[in-house]
Design a protein around this motif. Structure first.
Motif, PDB file in Angstrom:
ATOM      1  N   GLN A 239      -3.294  12.222   1.144  1.00  7.61           N
ATOM      2  CA  GLN A 239      -1.719  11.410   0.360  1.00  7.61           C
ATOM      3  C   GLN A 239      -2.387  10.927  -1.008  1.00  7.61           C
ATOM      4  O   GLN A 239      -3.217  10.204  -1.090  1.00  7.61           O
ATOM      5  CB  GLN A 239      -1.420  10.359   1.459  1.00  7.61           C
ATOM      6  CG  GLN A 239      -0.134   9.947   1.306  1.00  7.61           C
ATOM      7  CD  GLN A 239       0.964  10.986   1.937  1.00  7.61           C
ATOM      8  OE1 GLN A 239       0.612  11.895   2.387  1.00  7.61           O
ATOM      9  NE2 GLN A 239       2.274  10.615   1.735  1.00  7.61           N
TER      10      GLN A 239
ATOM     11  N   ASP B 169       4.400   5.140  -1.001  1.00  2.92           N
ATOM     12  CA  ASP B 169       4.181   5.859   0.100  1.00  2.92           C
ATOM     13  C   ASP B 169       3.429   7.141  -0.134  1.00  2.92           C
ATOM     14  O   ASP B 169       2.592   7.683   0.814  1.00  2.92           O
ATOM     15  CB  ASP B 169       5.552   6.632   0.585  1.00  2.92           C
ATOM     16  CG  ASP B 169       6.608   5.306   0.912  1.00  2.92           C
ATOM     17  OD1 ASP B 169       6.110   4.381   1.386  1.00  2.92           O
ATOM     18  OD2 ASP B 169       7.790   5.558   0.998  1.00  2.92           O
ATOM     19  N   GLY B 170       3.317   7.610  -1.326  1.00  2.40           N
ATOM     20  CA  GLY B 170       2.767   8.785  -1.773  1.00  2.40           C
ATOM     21  C   GLY B 170       3.075   9.975  -1.469  1.00  2.40           C
ATOM     22  O   GLY B 170       4.258  10.144  -0.951  1.00  2.40           O
TER      23      GLY B 170
ATOM     24  N   TYR C 177      -1.113   8.694  -4.451  1.00  2.00           N
ATOM     25  CA  TYR C 177      -0.267   7.648  -4.664  1.00  2.00           C
ATOM     26  C   TYR C 177      -0.643   7.521  -6.242  1.00  2.00           C
ATOM     27  O   TYR C 177      -1.462   8.169  -6.965  1.00  2.00           O
ATOM     28  CB  TYR C 177      -0.902   6.155  -4.185  1.00  2.00           C
ATOM     29  CG  TYR C 177      -1.048   6.417  -2.628  1.00  2.00           C
ATOM     30  CD1 TYR C 177       0.274   6.121  -1.992  1.00  2.00           C
ATOM     31  CD2 TYR C 177      -2.248   6.824  -1.754  1.00  2.00           C
ATOM     32  CE1 TYR C 177       0.141   6.121  -0.381  1.00  2.00           C
ATOM     33  CE2 TYR C 177      -2.078   6.960  -0.634  1.00  2.00           C
ATOM     34  CZ  TYR C 177      -0.951   6.573   0.057  1.00  2.00           C
ATOM     35  OH  TYR C 177      -0.840   6.795   1.751  1.00  2.00           O
TER      36      TYR C 177
END
Length: 179
Positions: A100, A83-84, A102
């Motif tokens: 975002q 999902d990060g 990851y």
């Protein structure tokens, strides 16, 4: 002069010990380390290990709490990998948004844990002799140990000259010194 006595330390009550054990195990189940769990329970780390060594029921609860905590840590690792997590972006000193991020490394670790046969690192080391043939082994007779002075003599070092400060360096220094 009268000395002041420290008040005697009272042993913790049974309910205090029980409360400390529950607090410790709850912290372990949250994924905290033994050290942080002991701090939260206001006990020494050694106390927790003593309880584990002496009480089979506490040992089983400890192992279960470790499993629960590890599950939480794995879930968090998966969240960060898949999902990060939002990372702030700044421009000109001002926050202008987020991106975002990851974690490929966490994803790799999770895959290795789940399917080690597929995702393990593969390494192979082969040793061979000349032209790919078998290695040749030689037996070597061990030499008797030499005293340092014998070793120096065997390698052409004049230890008497060294002991008396007479050697190439000392002779060169004597030749440079005006007499």
């Amino acid at each position: 002069m009268a000395t002041r006595r420290e008040p005697a330390r009272r042993r913790p009550t049974k309910s205090t010990r029980l409360r400390a054990r529950v607090t410790f195990l709850s912290a372990l189940a949250e994924g905290l380390s033994v050290t942080l769990s002991a701090e939260r329970a206001c006990i020494g780390r050694d106390t927790a290990y003593d309880w584990r060594a002496r009480d089979a029921e506490f040992l089983r609860a400890w192992e279960s709490a470790i499993e629960q905590g590890t599950d939480l840590l794995e879930d968090e690792a998966r969240r960060r990998a898949v999902d990060g997590i939002p990372n702030p972006v700044y421009q000109g000193g001002q926050r202008v948004g987020t991106v975002q991020m990851y974690s490929d490394r966490l994803l790799e670790l999770l895959l290795r844990a789940r399917r080690p046969a597929v995702y393990r690192e593969r390494q192979s080391v082969e040793h061979s002799g000349p032209n790919g043939g078998p290695l040749q082994h030689e037996s070597v007779e061990p030499r008797p140990a030499m005293a340092p002075a014998e070793w120096l003599r065997a390698h052409g070092v004049d230890i008497e000259a060294i002991a008396h400060g007479v050697g190439p360096a000392a002779r060169a220094a004597d030749q440079r010194t005006p007499g």
